[in-house]
Design an enzyme around this catalytic site. Structure first.
Site, PDB file in Angstrom:
ATOM      1  N   LEU A 106       0.962  -1.057  -0.187  1.00  0.00           N
ATOM      2  CA  LEU A 106       0.090   0.006   0.023  1.00  0.00           C
ATOM      3  C   LEU A 106       0.919   1.181  -0.074  1.00  0.00           C
ATOM      4  O   LEU A 106       1.989   1.315   0.413  1.00  0.00           O
ATOM      5  CB  LEU A 106      -0.896  -0.232   1.346  1.00  0.00           C
ATOM      6  CG  LEU A 106      -1.787  -1.315   1.107  1.00  0.00           C
ATOM      7  CD1 LEU A 106      -2.725  -1.180   2.595  1.00  0.00           C
ATOM      8  CD2 LEU A 106      -2.611  -1.645  -0.029  1.00  0.00           C
ATOM      9  N   HIS A 123      -3.672   4.414  -2.428  1.00  0.00           N
ATOM     10  CA  HIS A 123      -4.594   3.437  -1.891  1.00  0.00           C
ATOM     11  C   HIS A 123      -5.149   4.004  -0.498  1.00  0.00           C
ATOM     12  O   HIS A 123      -6.354   3.869  -0.258  1.00  0.00           O
ATOM     13  CB  HIS A 123      -3.840   2.098  -1.380  1.00  0.00           C
ATOM     14  CG  HIS A 123      -3.266   1.148  -2.485  1.00  0.00           C
ATOM     15  ND1 HIS A 123      -1.803   1.187  -2.507  1.00  0.00           N
ATOM     16  CD2 HIS A 123      -3.745   0.500  -3.387  1.00  0.00           C
ATOM     17  CE1 HIS A 123      -1.723   0.124  -3.431  1.00  0.00           C
ATOM     18  NE2 HIS A 123      -2.679   0.038  -4.270  1.00  0.00           N
ATOM     19  N   GLY A 136      -9.197   3.489  -8.320  1.00  0.00           N
ATOM     20  CA  GLY A 136      -8.276   4.901  -8.588  1.00  0.00           C
ATOM     21  C   GLY A 136      -8.554   4.919 -10.216  1.00  0.00           C
ATOM     22  O   GLY A 136      -8.540   3.921 -11.039  1.00  0.00           O
ATOM     23  N   SER A 167       2.450   3.833  -7.494  1.00  0.00           N
ATOM     24  CA  SER A 167       2.330   2.447  -7.678  1.00  0.00           C
ATOM     25  C   SER A 167       3.008   1.332  -7.021  1.00  0.00           C
ATOM     26  O   SER A 167       4.007   1.794  -6.515  1.00  0.00           O
ATOM     27  CB  SER A 167       2.739   2.229  -9.332  1.00  0.00           C
ATOM     28  OG  SER A 167       2.664   0.874  -9.790  1.00  0.00           O
TER      29      SER A 167
HETATM   30  P1  AMP Z   1      -3.532  -2.274  -6.895  1.00  0.00           P
HETATM   31  O1  AMP Z   1      -3.194  -2.458  -5.298  1.00  0.00           O
HETATM   32  O2  AMP Z   1      -2.582  -1.860  -7.630  1.00  0.00           O
HETATM   33  O3  AMP Z   1      -4.840  -3.266  -7.499  1.00  0.00           O
HETATM   34  O4  AMP Z   1      -4.805  -0.950  -6.593  1.00  0.00           O
HETATM   35  C1  AMP Z   1      -5.920  -0.889  -5.920  1.00  0.00           C
HETATM   36  C2  AMP Z   1      -6.645   0.023  -6.087  1.00  0.00           C
HETATM   37  O5  AMP Z   1      -5.715   1.325  -5.713  1.00  0.00           O
HETATM   38  C3  AMP Z   1      -7.018   0.184  -7.581  1.00  0.00           C
HETATM   39  O6  AMP Z   1      -8.638   0.787  -7.519  1.00  0.00           O
HETATM   40  C4  AMP Z   1      -6.127   1.402  -8.284  1.00  0.00           C
HETATM   41  O7  AMP Z   1      -6.640   2.090  -9.269  1.00  0.00           O
HETATM   42  C5  AMP Z   1      -5.931   2.180  -7.001  1.00  0.00           C
HETATM   43  N1  AMP Z   1      -4.647   2.882  -7.247  1.00  0.00           N
HETATM   44  C6  AMP Z   1      -3.410   2.491  -7.467  1.00  0.00           C
HETATM   45  N2  AMP Z   1      -2.589   3.383  -7.712  1.00  0.00           N
HETATM   46  C7  AMP Z   1      -3.306   4.737  -7.287  1.00  0.00           C
HETATM   47  C8  AMP Z   1      -2.820   6.161  -7.254  1.00  0.00           C
HETATM   48  N3  AMP Z   1      -1.402   6.232  -7.416  1.00  0.00           N
HETATM   49  N4  AMP Z   1      -3.673   6.831  -6.823  1.00  0.00           N
HETATM   50  C9  AMP Z   1      -4.931   6.509  -6.634  1.00  0.00           C
HETATM   51  N5  AMP Z   1      -5.495   5.232  -6.525  1.00  0.00           N
HETATM   52  C10 AMP Z   1      -4.398   4.198  -6.991  1.00  0.00           C
END
Ligand code: AMP
Length: 282
Positions: A33, A37, A149, A187
């Site tokens: 995270l 997140h 996101g 990310s």
């Molecule tokens: P992930 O853990 O990469 O699957 O992401 C989980 C959620 O967090 C997804 O809805 C992503 O779009 C969101 N997310 C990832 N990176 C970002 C960011 N930099 N800003 C906002 N939301 C994000």
């Protein structure tokens, strides 16, 4: 803070604390995270009686074994970060077995073509994997609201299509992209970049902003050519795709239509680490 590994225990807990009118906000993640997140969690706790976060690296959405194996897994750190937002957040960190029950394969979905563009083209089967796990998680958590996101804009559109097609009574909420101070979109994969690679990666957002300015007066194909040429001059970064597309259909913009909303999408590799980003153009 409550942490559950098994859906049966999560369900028993949710049943004991909620009633049929309670709002449940849900933030699905793959862990590692960062503050992007956490912003989704903030949004959820401000607007719901209860908030659940899932932390699950979903094997079926990876088309590259190395990417799956090297995906950072940092549950203890993640829990500490969640606590900084609120102790009341409920964590669901299942095993592959708890989600897939011995059958770790994707269901096949038709998302009206959204699944075939960009990420779908370069990561075959990716959105079948995403659809499978999101559907499963929605069935388990039964949220009223789910937070995604804008960074994964194509995924957001796919998830909206999923709930619409399956008639799931869930409001999908889009949250803005959180960036490092140099503009790099946060990310989990950034953890694999060296400091110098993180510095280099700042060029991605810079180019997206330039593309936005150019798109005011130039065609999508002229802007795309310019972006390709820019990356040709940067040997440490490989451009996988740059696409200007309609925000709703995700189809490439061939000729601008002033009634449509467009967005630029990009995927690059830095030292075998794949990064994506996006920007709204008009
Ligand atoms: P992930 O853990 O990469 O699957 O992401 C989980 C959620 O967090 C997804 O809805 C992503 O779009 C969101 N997310 C990832 N990176 C970002 C960011 N930099 N800003 C906002 N939301 C994000």
């Amino acid at each position: 803070m409550k942490i559950f590994e098994k859906q049966i225990d999560l369900n028993a807990h949710l049943k004991s604390i909620s009633n049929p009118n309670s709002t449940i906000g849900f933030v699905p993640t793959m862990g590692a995270l960062h503050s992007g997140h956490l912003s989704l969690l903030q949004e959820s706790i401000q607007n719901n009686a209860f908030t659940v976060i899932s932390i699950f690296v979903n094997p079926t959405q990876f088309n590259n074994q190395e990417d799956l194996e090297k995906y950072p897994r940092t549950l203890n750190h993640d829990v500490e970060k969640i606590k900084t937002v609120s102790d009341e957040i409920i964590v669901y960190a299942p095993t592959v077995e708890d989600i897939y029950e011995g059958h770790t394969v994707s269901q096949h979905f038709n998302f009206d073509g959204l699944e075939n563009q960009m990420e779908g083209q370069f990561r075959p089967g990716h959105y079948d994997g995403v659809g499978t796990v999101v559907k499963r998680l929605f069935e388990i958590v039964k949220p009223t609201h789910a937070y995604f996101g804008e960074k994964d804009f194509q995924q957001l559109q796919v998830v909206k299509k999923l709930v619409q097609k399956l008639k799931m009574p869930i409001v999908i909420v889009c949250c803005p992209i959180h960036r490092e101070s140099n503009g790099l979109a946060m990310s989990s994969r950034n953890e694999r970049l060296s400091d110098s690679e993180k510095k280099q990666a700042a060029v991605i957002y810079k180019i997206l902003k330039t593309a936005k300015t150019k798109f005011k007066t130039k065609s999508a194909s002229t802007v795309s050519d310019l972006v390709s040429k820019t990356f040709e001059a940067i040997p440490t970064i490989t451009l996988e795709y740059f696409q200007i597309a309609d925000e709703v259909t995700l189809l490439p913009c061939l000729r601008k239509n002033k009634n449509k909303k467009y967005r630029a999408f990009i995927a690059v590799f830095i030292n075998n680490i794949r990064l994506i980003d996006t920007i709204s153009l008009n």
